[in-house]
Design an enzyme around this catalytic site. Structure first.
Site, PDB file in Angstrom:
ATOM      1  N   THR A 185     100.466  21.511   7.982  1.00  0.00           N
ATOM      2  CA  THR A 185      99.181  21.692   7.310  1.00  0.00           C
ATOM      3  C   THR A 185      98.094  21.321   8.303  1.00  0.00           C
ATOM      4  O   THR A 185      98.325  20.523   9.224  1.00  0.00           O
ATOM      5  CB  THR A 185      99.045  20.780   6.080  1.00  0.00           C
ATOM      6  OG1 THR A 185      99.101  19.428   6.517  1.00  0.00           O
ATOM      7  CG2 THR A 185     100.153  21.014   5.074  1.00  0.00           C
ATOM      8  N   GLU A 329     101.819  24.975   2.059  1.00  0.00           N
ATOM      9  CA  GLU A 329     103.000  24.613   1.266  1.00  0.00           C
ATOM     10  C   GLU A 329     103.475  25.745   0.372  1.00  0.00           C
ATOM     11  O   GLU A 329     104.588  25.716  -0.157  1.00  0.00           O
ATOM     12  CB  GLU A 329     102.666  23.400   0.371  1.00  0.00           C
ATOM     13  CG  GLU A 329     102.431  22.092   1.114  1.00  0.00           C
ATOM     14  CD  GLU A 329     100.992  21.892   1.586  1.00  0.00           C
ATOM     15  OE1 GLU A 329     100.281  22.891   1.820  1.00  0.00           O
ATOM     16  OE2 GLU A 329     100.583  20.731   1.729  1.00  0.00           O
ATOM     17  N   LYS A 432      82.225  12.094  -8.513  1.00  0.00           N
ATOM     18  CA  LYS A 432      82.232  11.424  -9.816  1.00  0.00           C
ATOM     19  C   LYS A 432      80.921  10.676  -9.985  1.00  0.00           C
ATOM     20  O   LYS A 432      80.699   9.640  -9.383  1.00  0.00           O
ATOM     21  CB  LYS A 432      83.419  10.471  -9.917  1.00  0.00           C
ATOM     22  CG  LYS A 432      84.710  11.217  -9.956  1.00  0.00           C
ATOM     23  CD  LYS A 432      85.905  10.317 -10.198  1.00  0.00           C
ATOM     24  CE  LYS A 432      87.174  11.044  -9.822  1.00  0.00           C
ATOM     25  NZ  LYS A 432      87.499  10.975  -8.389  1.00  0.00           N
ATOM     26  N   TRP A 437      82.249  14.479 -13.843  1.00  0.00           N
ATOM     27  CA  TRP A 437      82.629  15.175 -12.622  1.00  0.00           C
ATOM     28  C   TRP A 437      81.614  16.254 -12.276  1.00  0.00           C
ATOM     29  O   TRP A 437      81.197  17.019 -13.145  1.00  0.00           O
ATOM     30  CB  TRP A 437      84.006  15.838 -12.781  1.00  0.00           C
ATOM     31  CG  TRP A 437      85.128  14.883 -12.740  1.00  0.00           C
ATOM     32  CD1 TRP A 437      85.038  13.521 -12.823  1.00  0.00           C
ATOM     33  CD2 TRP A 437      86.511  15.199 -12.611  1.00  0.00           C
ATOM     34  NE1 TRP A 437      86.291  12.969 -12.747  1.00  0.00           N
ATOM     35  CE2 TRP A 437      87.207  13.979 -12.627  1.00  0.00           C
ATOM     36  CE3 TRP A 437      87.222  16.376 -12.473  1.00  0.00           C
ATOM     37  CZ2 TRP A 437      88.592  13.912 -12.514  1.00  0.00           C
ATOM     38  CZ3 TRP A 437      88.593  16.324 -12.369  1.00  0.00           C
ATOM     39  CH2 TRP A 437      89.282  15.089 -12.391  1.00  0.00           C
TER      40      TRP A 437
HETATM   41  P1  ADP Z   1      94.582  22.269   4.660  1.00  0.00           P
HETATM   42  O1  ADP Z   1      95.126  21.633   3.412  1.00  0.00           O
HETATM   43  O2  ADP Z   1      94.814  21.433   5.824  1.00  0.00           O
HETATM   44  O3  ADP Z   1      93.179  22.796   4.533  1.00  0.00           O
HETATM   45  P2  ADP Z   1      95.722  24.792   3.992  1.00  0.00           P
HETATM   46  O4  ADP Z   1      95.270  25.934   4.764  1.00  0.00           O
HETATM   47  O5  ADP Z   1      97.114  24.746   3.561  1.00  0.00           O
HETATM   48  O6  ADP Z   1      95.452  23.549   4.884  1.00  0.00           O
HETATM   49  O7  ADP Z   1      94.722  24.670   2.774  1.00  0.00           O
HETATM   50  C1  ADP Z   1      95.073  24.846   1.435  1.00  0.00           C
HETATM   51  C2  ADP Z   1      93.918  24.490   0.587  1.00  0.00           C
HETATM   52  O8  ADP Z   1      92.807  25.367   0.810  1.00  0.00           O
HETATM   53  C3  ADP Z   1      94.167  24.600  -0.897  1.00  0.00           C
HETATM   54  O9  ADP Z   1      94.855  23.489  -1.390  1.00  0.00           O
HETATM   55  C4  ADP Z   1      92.747  24.699  -1.433  1.00  0.00           C
HETATM   56  O10 ADP Z   1      92.142  23.426  -1.542  1.00  0.00           O
HETATM   57  C5  ADP Z   1      92.028  25.469  -0.373  1.00  0.00           C
HETATM   58  N1  ADP Z   1      91.904  26.882  -0.774  1.00  0.00           N
HETATM   59  C6  ADP Z   1      92.673  27.913  -0.411  1.00  0.00           C
HETATM   60  N2  ADP Z   1      92.241  29.060  -0.978  1.00  0.00           N
HETATM   61  C7  ADP Z   1      91.177  28.748  -1.739  1.00  0.00           C
HETATM   62  C8  ADP Z   1      90.283  29.484  -2.577  1.00  0.00           C
HETATM   63  N3  ADP Z   1      90.390  30.799  -2.748  1.00  0.00           N
HETATM   64  N4  ADP Z   1      89.314  28.786  -3.209  1.00  0.00           N
HETATM   65  C9  ADP Z   1      89.168  27.462  -3.052  1.00  0.00           C
HETATM   66  N5  ADP Z   1      89.966  26.717  -2.259  1.00  0.00           N
HETATM   67  C10 ADP Z   1      90.956  27.348  -1.610  1.00  0.00           C
END
Ligand code: ADP
Length: 538
Positions: A185, A329, A432, A437
């Protein structure tokens, strides 16, 4: 009773065979800054075989990790095919991570070989001496290998190695559950964690991307993955393209809007995936230069929330952005925001994070791990499970990320009865305020809908009265004179008054993570250090 059907393993080898044998006329074309260098899929298959032979000769004979330190290009695709298909494990290193993180990841994965682009040799040279397990480095193109010499590894020219090998390889029979590829990640919210994909999950994920409810890839498509191949496997687009026999257009290191627009105008891709910040830049360039983006029939966009203003601006250019959600993931494709058919108000659905893809399930979980109703209103952490979701991290016990066989995503939002997700925030980014929220994502999306706002990122900052209040960091269009008071008034028409930020910071650019997302961690740090100039208005 058991079925009568054959138990045929679902493997990347099968994807490669189909793409390179049956659809050999398709091509992968890589931008050189000047034009494209083209390789047919038939030739790609032969080069993948040469690479597998070369790696075998270097001692890769089991599940050794072969890392890539590469842009999106033909050679990276060769590694995508050859490494898993020969039974080894492809490890895509994120070239934009900090040196310490890269060293940590390469050590943690025990990378044996690294394939590096010639243009990235200087960058790799700074960390290679610290990569303890690496034995061999293969350098593409015509690079000078001298900067890598002090690291004491065995250095090879990629092209010379391939030239010396036969163009067929005896691809082994693999178990579909064995490791094919791994990706860490990007560590937006913590230390990188490794996810190990199997052949089966890569295969099923590619099929999902090829379905109409996914990205509907087919042989007539030309796919431009701008999202890096080291970021959640470029959202699975390369394997999906091979499976569909669709051609691939690779931008290499030319990720600036001007180059991307040139590739789009010259090469006429039909599908292109990238994070919103990239599309924002492409949009501005295309508007200024009256560029023709009309070849694009579908633009998957995700990684962070897509502001409604971006959809609308691309609609005006005749290009359809479709929001998708996922994470490293989840392979990553998990949901895609195609509105249901004959829907009177498609916008209601287009701005969501999308409808869960068949093969996966999501649920919303509240305080005390209670499962909340999927009623589109109950807000909680999204949990997910299914055929291409990780069940653990590689050599990293973290039971807090899993819950009764579900992955806790760290994303907060709602799920509607018909399976559409709306994310209000990452759990770590939720603000918060006085026990209520505030969604930072909603405020950002609204602000980026203001005609003078180019980028906006909202974080929670400590507040003596409300515990936390939003701080909006805003990048204005050049020459704009919009004030904090103007933006407050603009928001006050759109959200409850108590959600409108009092603290504003006008900055030149929002800091980005290694994969182009807004780095709220950096903003929080800058704020804590007093490095952000903040104006307060009430
Ligand atoms: P990192 O967690 O390091 O940023 P990832 O690329 O795996 O790496 O990121 C996944 C995260 O990106 C998701 O858990 C979410 O928070 C965010 N994400 C992905 N797609 C979207 C989307 N369309 N809208 C909002 N958040 C998104």
């Amino acid at each position: 009773m058991w079925s009568t059907m054959q138990d045929h393993p679902l493997t990347i080898t099968a994807i490669m065979r189909y793409g390179t044998r049956i659809c050999g006329e398709a091509e992968v074309a890589t931008f050189t800054g000047d034009g494209m260098r083209r390789t047919s899929y038939a030739e790609l298959g032969r080069r993948a075989a040469r690479l597998a032979n070369a790696l075998r000769r270097l001692g890769v004979d089991a599940d050794q990790r072969v890392a890539t330190f590469q842009w999106n290009n033909t050679e990276h695709l060769e590694a995508y095919l050859a490494v898993p298909s020969m039974g080894a494990v492809l490890h895509t290193l994120n070239i934009r991570l900090a040196a310490d993180q890269l060293v940590y990841i390469a050590d943690h994965a025990e990378d044996d070989v690294v394939i590096v682009d010639d243009t990235l040799v200087p960058l790799l040279a700074t960390i290679l001496p610290r990569m303890k397990t690496v034995r061999h480095v293969l350098v593409t193109g015509e690079a000078d290998l001298t900067p890598l010499e002090p690291a004491g590894k065995e250095l090879h020219s990629y092209e010379a190695l391939l030239a010396a090998e036969p163009d067929t390889f005896d691809w082994p029979e693999l178990d579909e559950r064995q490791a094919a590829a791994m990706c860490y990640t990007s560590g937006t919210t913590g230390n990188p964690k490794g996810v190990v994909y199997s052949h089966r999950t890569a295969y099923l994920h590619s099929m999902a991307a090829c379905t109409g409810n996914g990205f509907g890839l087919r042989a007539a498509d030309r796919v431009l993955p701008v999202v890096p191949m080291f970021h959640a496997n470029a959202w699975g687009l390369p394997y999906a393209a091979l499976m569909a026999g669709a051609s691939l257009l690779m931008p290499d290191r030319f990720l600036q809007a001007e180059h991307l627009v040139r590739i789009i105008e010259d090469e006429r891709p039909t599908i292109s995936g990238a994070v919103p910040t990239i599309w924002n830049e492409v949009l501005r360039y295309a508007q200024e230069n009256e560029s023709d983006l009309s070849s694009l029939r579908l633009v998957p966009c995700g990684g962070s929330a897509v502001p409604e203003s971006l959809f609308r601006a691309f609609d005006d250019l005749g290009v359809r952005i479709v929001q998708a959600w996922g994470m490293t993931e989840t392979s990553p494709l998990a949901s895609v925001a195609h509105p249901p058919p004959a829907c009177p108000d498609p916008w209601r659905y287009r701005v969501t994070q999308g409808r869960i893809v068949s093969g996966l399930e999501v649920r919303v979980v509240g305080d005390g791990d209670t499962v909340l109703p999927a009623d589109g209103a109950s807000v909680g952490e999204i949990e997910i499970r299914g055929a291409w979701i990780t069940g653990s991290y590689y050599r990293d016990e973290d039971p807090s990320k899993f819950h009764d066989g579900w992955l806790r995503t760290g994303d907060v939002g709602t799920v509607s009865p018909d399976g559409y997700l709306v994310l209000t925030d990452r759990a770590k980014d939720v603000i918060k305020s006085g026990g209520e929220w505030i969604s930072s994502v909603e405020l950002e999306n609204l602000l980026m809908g203001h005609p003078d706002v180019v980028e906006a990122a909202v974080i929670g900052v400590p507040d003596p009265k409300w515990q936390e209040r939003p701080l909006a960091s805003v990048v204005l269009r050049e020459g704009a004179t919009t004030s904090a008071a103007d933006l407050r008034a603009y928001l006050a028409d759109r959200v409850p008054r108590w959600q409108v930020p009092e603290r504003w910071s006008f900055i030149a650019a929002v800091p980005k993570t290694s994969v182009g997302k807004f780095s709220k961690r950096t903003l929080r740090r800058l704020y804590a250090e007093g490095a952000l100039e903040v104006v307060e208005t009430k």
